[in-house]
Design an enzyme around this catalytic site. Structure first.
Site, mmCIF file in Angstrom:
data_model
loop_
_atom_site.group_PDB
_atom_site.id
_atom_site.type_symbol
_atom_site.label_atom_id
_atom_site.label_comp_id
_atom_site.label_asym_id
_atom_site.label_seq_id
_atom_site.Cartn_x
_atom_site.Cartn_y
_atom_site.Cartn_z
ATOM 1 N N ASN B 68 32.894 -24.313 9.965
ATOM 2 C CA ASN B 68 32.536 -25.518 10.672
ATOM 3 C C ASN B 68 32.526 -25.636 12.091
ATOM 4 O OD1 ASN B 68 34.682 -27.477 12.145
ATOM 5 N ND2 ASN B 68 35.783 -26.268 10.611
ATOM 6 N N GLY B 71 32.913 -30.104 16.117
ATOM 7 C CA GLY B 71 32.998 -30.502 17.684
ATOM 8 C C GLY B 71 33.631 -31.733 17.950
ATOM 9 N N CYS B 128 41.664 -26.055 18.908
ATOM 10 C CA CYS B 128 40.222 -26.273 18.431
ATOM 11 C C CYS B 128 39.207 -25.333 18.943
ATOM 12 C CB CYS B 128 39.723 -27.880 18.396
ATOM 13 S SG CYS B 128 37.918 -27.950 17.821
ATOM 14 N N ASN B 190 45.046 -23.351 13.303
ATOM 15 C CA ASN B 190 43.872 -24.052 13.155
ATOM 16 C C ASN B 190 42.734 -22.724 12.596
ATOM 17 O OD1 ASN B 190 41.523 -25.583 13.936
ATOM 18 N ND2 ASN B 190 42.746 -26.592 15.803
ATOM 19 N N THR B 191 41.664 -23.152 12.744
ATOM 20 C CA THR B 191 40.648 -22.235 11.934
ATOM 21 C C THR B 191 40.262 -21.018 12.732
ATOM 22 O OG1 THR B 191 38.683 -23.589 13.249
ATOM 23 C CG2 THR B 191 39.295 -24.055 11.081
ATOM 24 N N GLY B 215 39.549 -22.414 4.596
ATOM 25 C CA GLY B 215 39.512 -22.321 3.257
ATOM 26 C C GLY B 215 40.443 -21.072 2.531
ATOM 27 N N GLY B 242 44.198 -22.321 4.541
ATOM 28 C CA GLY B 242 43.563 -22.136 3.155
ATOM 29 C C GLY B 242 44.601 -22.526 1.882
ATOM 30 N N GLY B 263 43.703 -28.844 3.897
ATOM 31 C CA GLY B 263 42.385 -29.312 4.553
ATOM 32 C C GLY B 263 41.337 -29.203 3.727
#
Lengths: 319, 316
Positions: B68, B71, B128, B190-191, B215, B242, B263
């Site tokens: 993703n 933003g 982020c 975070n991602t 994920g 995940g 998430g």
């Protein structure tokens, strides 16, 4: 000042006794009207009995395939047996389908699909889809009796004003599927429907019979017959407005047709609704990936198609 | 046997260890999930000012995951205080507010502004990958983490959770610096900075080119980072990466997580959090574990395994 009533409510909450809900509501209202909003909020915070009444309003369930058949060279119709909650879907609302794996492909996200039909008894919901990607290739593999994980109904659907007498439904491609259940809702409300259905070829006007069966006047326009251009659609709509009359426009599936409708709606002071598409992930307003811009009284506002729509005011929509 | 699912994150007692990950939760989820059943509620990250977010497309799916580049669209601080906070006041579940800002001062000011009744804790999203150019974030280095955490610490009396980035070489050093600067808990993580390319058009699959992967695909990596962080700090670690099942949650708790955030799994199964809470209870019942908190840090490691990990430490 109903001090005794307050004490009664708090005491029953602490004791975890179950008053009937009706009595609880009556007591809360008494406190609300005499002592104002804050007192009600305080009581609500301590009143956990009320929260035990939470129920889902969107269903996440395993539905069962009743049939999954091709209706023409491109589109397939999937009919599912489902819960009453899922079958309560309104025209314009959608479901998020957890599509099964097909050969070598496992779609990770759910796929949004607008409802094509719904029945209350026995509860059923149906979808019309064209095989275009990993998700729909998975749907194509489903046979009678197969389970399918469905999540819905989601989003804001079409709304009808019962004072209307005549409406126009203008759709193209997959948009015809989204508009089809609206024709039946309008028929039940005694509102006459003129459906202008647009497709590449006459054999792809999938829902024409469904619209006719609801008593709609159906006008098919196609690319192959060179009748689907904006100018011809505008001519048909002007004829409708001058003749039978038209109270509102409904559309889905084409931004060219949307612009024609916006222009005519402004000229004749008509209202309209449009079902919009966008790539989605969550389907329930969490992730903000399906946003589109809308013109709201001159301000450009970003809104979530899955949560604020997918049906929006025609005048606010932007291509 | 009954299972006590409650856990304590710093001074905050949660009825169970399961809460949403920021950015995957909003009021609409209450159509499918009873918020009174969750351990905590975590808002989408808010910023002081209005932000529109990144250009579309904002998500692209991958095998077992999602990239993703949303933003952080935000309607700003005032909208949050006036419209969102009252919505959550009706729930007894603690509300954690996720905040972000482009500068240290911005973070401190926003933390001060949301230190108001109704907010149970602050989660500082210093990680982020979509808010700064090329995924830069405070949590990339121990020094910038310490700077921003110190400023946050002196601006709020609320429990302060700091959300770390997995996109750093030495996450344990970043974790230590956050603890030293006064964080009450760490959210790990975070991602993971990622990208995808559309082979039909040769264009990036995301409008922002880069995004963050989440994920099941990231679970083993984040599990490892939770283990590394929990080993070196005394404050609670909240695992986030995940987690889709109760087994995933149990793994994270064994690795040292006191609580977990769910998430991307919510996008696939909207009631995933409730399923995970029920599943943790079943897991504990099955294994005769009286308290979910007994799982925390329960990983059984032979001492001889430790030197095998040495290659992962930075050279002196």
């Amino acid at each position: 000042m109903p001090v005794s009533i307050q004490i009664l409510i708090i005491a029953t909450t602490v004791a975890k006794k179950r008053l009937s809900l009706a009595i609880e509501i009556a007591l809360c209202k008494a406190v609300f009207f005499r002592d104002g909003r804050r007192m009600l909020q305080n009581l609500t915070l301590t009143n956990h009995d009320a929260q035990e009444d939470w129920r889902p309003t969107v269903s996440t369930e395993t539905a069962v395939v009743l049939s999954n058949k091709a209706v023409n060279g491109e589109y397939r119709r999937l009919v599912m047996s489902c819960s009453a909650l899922a079958a309560s879907a309104e025209p314009g609302q959608f479901f998020q389908l957890l599509c099964p794996e097909s050969a070598g492909e496992k779609p990770f996200l759910r796929r949004p699909m607008s409802v094509y039909g719904m029945r209350k008894a026995p509860p059923e919901v149906e979808f019309l889809y064209k095989v275009t990607g990993a998700g729909t290739r998975g749907l194509e593999t489903l046979v009678q009796g197969d389970p399918l994980d469905i999540f819905g109904p989601l989003g804001v659907g079409f709304k009808l004003d019962l004072s209307w007498r005549s409406i126009a439904l203008v759709g193209r491609g997959a948009g015809l599927a989204t508009l089809a259940p609206l024709a039946s809702m309008a028929a039940q409300a005694g509102i006459h429907v003129t459906a202008i259905l647009s497709a590449r070829r006459p054999d792809l006007l999938v829902s024409a019979d469904l619209f006719r069966n609801c008593g709609a006047d159906v006008v098919g326009v196609t690319d192959s017959e060179a009748t689907s251009g904006p100018a011809n659609v505008e001519k048909i709509l002007r004829g409708l407005i001058a003749g039978r009359g038209c109270d509102a426009f409904f559309t889905c599936g084409s931004s060219r047709l949307m612009r024609v409708l916006q222009r005519l709606a402004a000229e004749f002071g008509l209202v309209g609704q449009i079902a919009m598409e966008q790539q989605m992930a969550c389907g329930i307003g969490l992730c903000h990936c399906c946003v589109r811009d809308f013109n709201m009284n001159g301000d450009i506002v970003s809104r979530r198609v899955c949560w604020d729509g997918p049906v929006f005011d025609l005048a606010e929509a932007m291509p | 046997m009954s299972v006590d699912l409650s856990v304590t994150v710093g001074t905050l007692r949660l009825r169970n260890p399961v809460m949403p990950a920021s950015g995957t939760f909003a009021e609409g989820l209450d159509n499918v999930v009873d918020f009174e059943k969750l351990g905590a509620l975590v808002t989408k990250t808010i910023t002081h000012e209005l932000r529109t977010g990144n250009p579309l497309p904002r998500v692209v799916e991958q095998p077992s995951g999602l990239i993703n580049s949303i933003g952080i669209p935000s309607k700003g601080l005032d909208h949050f205080v006036e419209h969102m906070l009252p919505l959550y006041a009706r729930y007894s579940t603690p509300l954690v507010v996720s905040i972000s800002a482009p500068t240290v001062e911005g973070f401190a000011n926003l933390a001060r502004a949301v230190s108001i009744p109704g907010v149970a804790a602050i989660e500082a999203n210093i990680s982020c990958p979509n808010i700064e150019e090329d995924g830069k974030a405070f949590a990339m280095t121990p020094e910038s983490t310490e700077r921003v955490t110190s400023a946050l610490r002196s601006s709020t009396g609320l429990p302060l959770w700091v959300k770390l980035t997995p996109n750093t070489g030495d996450i344990a050093a970043v974790a230590r610096s956050a603890e030293r600067a006064g964080a009450n808990a760490l959210v790990v993580a975070n991602t993971i900075l990622a990208m995808a390319i559309d082979l039909k058009t040769f264009r990036p699959s995301l409008g922002n080119i880069l995004g963050g992967l989440s994920g099941p695909a990231v679970k083993p990596i984040i599990l490892r980072q939770v283990y590394q962080c929990a080993k070196v700090v005394a404050i609670p670690v909240i695992g986030c990466g995940g987690i889709a099942t109760a087994k995933d949650a149990a793994e994270f708790m064994l690795a040292g997580a006191t609580a977990v955030q769910v998430g991307t799994a919510t996008f696939i199964q909207p009631d995933a959090m409730v399923r995970i809470i029920d599943g943790i209870k079943q897991f504990c019942l099955h294994r005769d574990i009286p308290r979910a908190s007994d799982l925390v840090g329960g990983l059984v490691v032979e001492e001889s395994d430790e030197p095998d990990m040495a290659w992962m430490e930075p050279a002196q």
